[in-house]
Design a protein around this motif. Structure first.
Motif, mmCIF file in Angstrom:
data_model
loop_
_atom_site.group_PDB
_atom_site.id
_atom_site.type_symbol
_atom_site.label_atom_id
_atom_site.label_comp_id
_atom_site.label_asym_id
_atom_site.label_seq_id
_atom_site.Cartn_x
_atom_site.Cartn_y
_atom_site.Cartn_z
ATOM 1 N N GLN A 1 30.796 36.852 5.620
ATOM 2 C CA GLN A 1 31.069 35.614 4.888
ATOM 3 C C GLN A 1 31.931 34.692 5.756
ATOM 4 N N GLU B 1 31.514 31.311 6.053
ATOM 5 C CA GLU B 1 31.391 29.902 5.693
ATOM 6 C C GLU B 1 32.713 29.156 5.900
ATOM 7 N N ARG C 1 37.629 36.376 0.717
ATOM 8 C CA ARG C 1 37.276 34.951 0.706
ATOM 9 C C ARG C 1 37.164 34.489 -0.747
#
Length: 707
Positions: free
Chosen positions: A502, A504, A552
């Motif tokens: 993850q 992003e 996250r």
């Protein structure tokens, strides 16, 4: 990697300011360049800004040369100082700031080693500009704001020089604590040429706490040597065009013949250091920056057209920051009983910035626009050859447009946008097998590399209204795009393809309101804010692997801060600042830990000039409590969730000037307060290595000669 061209943005990024500058003369116009990339009056900036001027820096140097201490005292919203070379846990309004020297990034956001605040000698700094809240004005890594060290300019005369020598030692226990700091600089301007050259060397003895024990060596300053060499050369091609070259070298190594006796937050015992026994050798290499290089070239054309200025910046940087030896980096199967990592980072950047002035009958406008290109190659190898974080090769190209409109001299409106494209290449790699102990090891994983692409458009809006000469409210909204500490995600990967991690980018939304008041003898500023992001940067400890793994999750921070200053007389000034911040994981509705959220902080100071050539300064520094968490079923704390109790520190400094001589002395922790810093209380990392008591009473005395 080939960079992709970005579309230029349409309206502009803004930076508002409430100022807590230590100016001794209100007639001197305060200006700022960091937030808007052009010189403007601080009264026209509608975002919270703190400016620390040269007089304040010089006064702080009489007590300590540590920039983190100076910033913690004079910047509301910045976390409390932790008494070490690391700014790990030192957030700005709950998020990581981007540290720069004259606009050149010093932080390593791809693998945030939290060492960027200590990157040059404070004697080289003219002022420090701190922009608070998420901003994309300078790109990745500025989730919490920007700390920009503005270096000294050349003297107006043909030649000026100064030299200083000082010694720092413990009053709690003098033995082996005396150090020696030397510094000198020359500068001048002749015809079209100007120059500044500075050199400093700081050799320290052992650092002792209030009980006289040597403080722990993890990120410590005991028996360290710091060197800084700075050069700035300028040449004016004609009345409108100029060229400037700046080079800075910084090195700070600790190679102390000491061994730590680890304490424990849960057992209530402190960490301290003892001399190595005869025949023993210290594990690992000296910790600290091996040699950080910064080179920048700037070309300015003040009149590219009748109403437009052009600035072209090219810069390069090389960083090698070595961490302490840790048994947590062991792998008995391969014969490693520990390890020592190093962040290697190299940056190359090119920036084109244009500033166009517009004017109508009752409207003055400023358009600031340009392109930023950056290549950042960062990794975290171990000194024994193992690779902990693979090389990350990032190319970024951004276009921006910032606008500023002054309506009828009272209304100031700013709006802006920045468009950023990022390509980041990571080759195939294998995560390390690391063992906290014989029974707790991480599982190595082969991870397929890839090219990660990010696109982000961020916006800024701000408004300030000068109701009258005394009262000026403001409000702003700003966004920042952040992919910081990607290396932390990669090194703890639990999947076999980087595309499944993850990674992003986090978009931060920042909201702020506040006002400034200015009277002849009284200044007051206050601001309240909220910051939200869908992806945060928290982590949790996995007891099965002994690894801290990222989380996250959506984060929200909120808080307020104020600063005031009152001139009682021509010779006596008092001031204070206060900051409070809180934060939560919005998914679980749980409070965020001490790596992110710091306890409340209050600072009061007094400056007294009993005679024209002497000055006395007293600072009271209080860190409040923060107790948001519960211990585990065994009554123990883990991670960075332990409670923080309040503590107080008092510093004193004085100087006396006679002709070209300046004699000075300072005392840090005047009352020899026995305390643990907020980080030392809250963090249980590294087997208790952070649980070091704060610095005891320490005296710094010296002399400066100018000619």
């Amino acid at each position: 990697m080939e960079m992709r061209l970005l579309a230029l943005a349409l309206a502009a990024a803004t930076c508002t300011t409430t100022s807590y500058a230590e100016e001794t003369n209100r007639d001197i116009e305060q200006v700022i360049v960091t937030g808007s990339r052009f010189v403007e009056s601080i009264d026209e900036v509608p975002v919270s800004v703190t400016v620390v001027d040269r007089d304040t820096i010089q006064q702080q140097l009489q007590v300590s040369s540590e920039l983190q201490n100076l910033l913690a005292i004079h910047v509301p919203g910045l976390a409390a100082a932790n008494g070490s070379t690391s700014n790990f846990g030192t957030t700005l309004r709950g998020r990581s700031p981007l540290v720069m020297i004259d606009g050149v990034p010093q932080s390593t956001p791809l693998r945030n080693g939290a060492l960027g605040m200590r990157t040059l000698d404070p004697d080289v700094i003219e002022r420090i500009e701190v922009i608070k809240g998420a901003t994309s004005i300078y790109g990745n890594g500025a989730a919490g704001g920007i700390i920009n060290y503005i270096t000294k300019s050349a003297a107006d005369s043909e030649f000026a020089a100064q030299a200083s020598v000082s010694s720092r030692f413990s009053a709690a226990k003098f033995e082996d604590s005396a150090g020696l700091r030397t510094q000198g600089s020359v500068s001048g301007t002749r015809d079209k040429f100007s120059f500044v050259v500075s050199a400093s060397r700081d050799e320290r003895g052992v650092e002792r706490d209030a009980e006289g024990d040597v403080m722990g060596t993890i990120y410590g300053l005991s028996e360290s040597v710091t060197e800084n060499y700075f050069t700035k050369l300028g040449y004016r091609l004609d009345d409108e065009k100029s060229l400037q070259l700046t080079y800075n070298y910084y090195e700070g190594r600790q190679n102390a013949d000491l061994v730590d006796v680890l304490g424990s937050v849960n057992e209530g015992t402190k960490t301290y250091a003892l001399p190595l026994s005869d025949g023993d050798t210290k594990l690992g290499d000296a910790q600290g920056p091996r040699g950080n290089h910064n080179l920048a070239i700037k070309y300015v054309d003040d009149h590219l057209t009748d109403n437009t200025q052009m600035t072209i910046d090219a810069y390069g940087q090389k960083i090698e920051n070595v961490f302490f030896f840790s048994t947590a980096l062991s792998n008995p199967e391969e014969g490693y009983d520990g390890g020592q990592s190093m962040i290697k980072s190299g940056k190359k950047g090119l920036r084109f910035n244009f500033n166009t002035q517009l004017s109508w009958e009752w409207v003055d406008g400023t358009l600031t626009y340009g392109l930023d290109a950056l290549n950042d190659v960062t990794s975290q190898p171990l000194l024994d050859g193992r690779i902990w974080v693979p090389e990350m090769d990032m190319d970024s190209l951004a276009g921006y447009l910032q606008t500023k409109w002054i309506l009828d001299n009272d209304w100031i409106f700013k709006a802006g946008v920045r468009r950023e494209n990022i390509d980041l290449v990571v080759d195939d790699y294998r995560t390390l097998k690391l063992c906290a102990n014989a029974d707790t090891c991480s599982v190595p994983m082969d991870v397929k590399g890839d090219t990660l692409s990010y696109e982000a458009t961020t916006y800024n809006l701000a408004l300030r209204y000068h109701i009258n000469d005394h009262f000026s409210p403001f409000a702003n909204y700003s966004q920042g795009a952040d992919i910081s500490d990607l290396g932390g995600l990669l090194r703890s990967a639990t999947v076999n393809d980087i595309a499944l991690i993850q990674t992003e980018a986090s978009i931060i939304d920042n909201y702020e309101i506040g006002f400034d008041t200015h009277f002849d003898n009284f200044d007051f500023s206050i601001a309240a804010y909220k910051s939200t992001s869908e992806l945060g940067t928290a982590s949790f400890y996995n007891p099965k692997t002994g690894v801290y793994e990222p989380v996250r999750a959506p984060h929200k921070m909120w808080g307020y801060e104020f600063a005031l200053k009152y001139r009682i007389s021509e010779s006596l000034n008092v001031g204070a600042n206060y900051s409070w911040v809180e934060g939560k994981n919005e998914k679980t509705d749980e409070y965020l830990d001490a790596r992110i959220i710091s306890p409340p902080k209050f600072v009061a100071h007094l400056d007294w000039r009993p005679v024209d050539n002497a000055n006395l300064a007293l600072t009271y520094y209080r860190v409040g409590e923060r107790k948001r968490f519960e211990p585990d079923e065994n009554g123990n704390w883990g991670g960075s969730f332990a409670p923080v109790s309040a503590y107080d520190v008092v510093n004193l400094s004085a100087n006396y000037r006679r002709d070209n001589w300046n004699f000075f002395a300072g005392v840090e922790n005047l009352l020899n307060e026995e305390y643990f810093s907020a980080r030392a209380q809250a963090f249980t990392y590294s087997g208790g290595a952070y649980h070091t008591m704060g610095l005891g009473t320490t005296i710094n005395t010296g002399v400066n000669y100018s000619f």
